[in-house]
Write a protein that holds these residues in place. Sequence first.
Motif, PDB file in Angstrom:
ATOM      1  N   LEU A 163     116.866 169.879  61.483  1.00 31.41           N
ATOM      2  CA  LEU A 163     116.722 168.586  60.818  1.00 31.41           C
ATOM      3  C   LEU A 163     115.370 167.981  61.195  1.00 31.41           C
ATOM      4  O   LEU A 163     114.869 168.216  62.301  1.00 31.41           O
ATOM      5  CB  LEU A 163     117.827 167.632  61.266  1.00 31.41           C
ATOM      6  N   PRO A 164     114.784 167.187  60.311  1.00 26.96           N
ATOM      7  CA  PRO A 164     113.535 166.497  60.650  1.00 26.96           C
ATOM      8  C   PRO A 164     113.766 165.507  61.802  1.00 26.96           C
ATOM      9  O   PRO A 164     114.865 164.972  61.973  1.00 26.96           O
ATOM     10  CB  PRO A 164     113.167 165.744  59.368  1.00 26.96           C
ATOM     11  N   ASP A 165     112.727 165.267  62.581  1.00 24.04           N
ATOM     12  CA  ASP A 165     112.824 164.373  63.743  1.00 24.04           C
ATOM     13  C   ASP A 165     113.332 162.983  63.373  1.00 24.04           C
ATOM     14  O   ASP A 165     114.133 162.405  64.109  1.00 24.04           O
ATOM     15  CB  ASP A 165     111.480 164.251  64.458  1.00 24.04           C
ATOM     16  N   ASP A 166     112.891 162.443  62.245  1.00 21.67           N
ATOM     17  CA  ASP A 166     113.331 161.095  61.862  1.00 21.67           C
ATOM     18  C   ASP A 166     114.819 161.068  61.533  1.00 21.67           C
ATOM     19  O   ASP A 166     115.500 160.088  61.819  1.00 21.67           O
ATOM     20  CB  ASP A 166     112.485 160.539  60.714  1.00 21.67           C
ATOM     21  N   GLU A 167     115.339 162.144  60.980  1.00 19.48           N
ATOM     22  CA  GLU A 167     116.766 162.217  60.688  1.00 19.48           C
ATOM     23  C   GLU A 167     117.580 162.319  61.984  1.00 19.48           C
ATOM     24  O   GLU A 167     118.634 161.701  62.125  1.00 19.48           O
ATOM     25  CB  GLU A 167     117.064 163.396  59.771  1.00 19.48           C
ATOM     26  N   LEU A 168     117.071 163.083  62.944  1.00 19.93           N
ATOM     27  CA  LEU A 168     117.725 163.170  64.258  1.00 19.93           C
ATOM     28  C   LEU A 168     117.792 161.797  64.903  1.00 19.93           C
ATOM     29  O   LEU A 168     118.827 161.397  65.448  1.00 19.93           O
ATOM     30  CB  LEU A 168     116.949 164.099  65.188  1.00 19.93           C
ATOM     31  N   ALA A 169     116.680 161.075  64.860  1.00 21.62           N
ATOM     32  CA  ALA A 169     116.625 159.743  65.463  1.00 21.62           C
ATOM     33  C   ALA A 169     117.614 158.794  64.791  1.00 21.62           C
ATOM     34  O   ALA A 169     118.277 157.998  65.466  1.00 21.62           O
ATOM     35  CB  ALA A 169     115.206 159.189  65.391  1.00 21.62           C
ATOM     36  N   THR A 170     117.744 158.885  63.488  1.00 21.37           N
ATOM     37  CA  THR A 170     118.678 158.034  62.755  1.00 21.37           C
ATOM     38  C   THR A 170     120.118 158.315  63.174  1.00 21.37           C
ATOM     39  O   THR A 170     120.895 157.387  63.415  1.00 21.37           O
ATOM     40  CB  THR A 170     118.511 158.241  61.233  1.00 21.37           C
ATOM     41  N   ILE A 171     120.473 159.579  63.297  1.00 22.31           N
ATOM     42  CA  ILE A 171     121.825 159.950  63.713  1.00 22.31           C
ATOM     43  C   ILE A 171     122.066 159.483  65.147  1.00 22.31           C
ATOM     44  O   ILE A 171     123.111 158.901  65.459  1.00 22.31           O
ATOM     45  CB  ILE A 171     122.050 161.470  63.572  1.00 22.31           C
ATOM     46  N   TRP A 172     121.108 159.701  66.019  1.00 19.44           N
ATOM     47  CA  TRP A 172     121.220 159.294  67.417  1.00 19.44           C
ATOM     48  C   TRP A 172     121.420 157.789  67.530  1.00 19.44           C
ATOM     49  O   TRP A 172     122.298 157.314  68.240  1.00 19.44           O
ATOM     50  CB  TRP A 172     119.984 159.747  68.180  1.00 19.44           C
ATOM     51  N   LYS A 173     120.610 157.021  66.799  1.00 22.34           N
ATOM     52  CA  LYS A 173     120.740 155.561  66.813  1.00 22.34           C
ATOM     53  C   LYS A 173     122.091 155.110  66.299  1.00 22.34           C
ATOM     54  O   LYS A 173     122.692 154.177  66.819  1.00 22.34           O
ATOM     55  CB  LYS A 173     119.624 154.922  65.982  1.00 22.34           C
ATOM     56  N   SER A 174     122.578 155.783  65.271  1.00 21.78           N
ATOM     57  CA  SER A 174     123.880 155.445  64.703  1.00 21.78           C
ATOM     58  C   SER A 174     124.996 155.663  65.721  1.00 21.78           C
ATOM     59  O   SER A 174     125.877 154.818  65.887  1.00 21.78           O
ATOM     60  CB  SER A 174     124.127 156.294  63.459  1.00 21.78           C
ATOM     61  N   VAL A 175     124.962 156.779  66.412  1.00 27.21           N
ATOM     62  CA  VAL A 175     126.007 157.095  67.391  1.00 27.21           C
ATOM     63  C   VAL A 175     125.952 156.139  68.576  1.00 27.21           C
ATOM     64  O   VAL A 175     126.985 155.687  69.075  1.00 27.21           O
ATOM     65  CB  VAL A 175     125.892 158.558  67.849  1.00 27.21           C
TER      66      VAL A 175
END
Length: 66
Positions: free
Chosen positions: A50-62
Amino acid sequence: MWELFNQGARKGNRNNDTNRILHYWRKIGIDNNHCMDLLRTFNNRTSPPLPDDELATIWKSVFKMK
C-alpha cells in the motif's frame, strides 16, 4: 495473526488485513509508534504494498489520531 504478519496481506484484502493486524496489535497493547514500525515491515511483505499515505490513514483511523 503473526502468520499474516509474516506473509503480508493478500491482494484484494490489503486494507482489511492491515486493519485487522493493527487492531490486534492495539488490543494486545503494542505501543502505537511501534505499531507503525511493524506496519511498514508488514507492508513490505504485501504485494503490491500500500502507498505510505494510505498506511498512515489506516494507522490514524485505528489509533483515533488526526
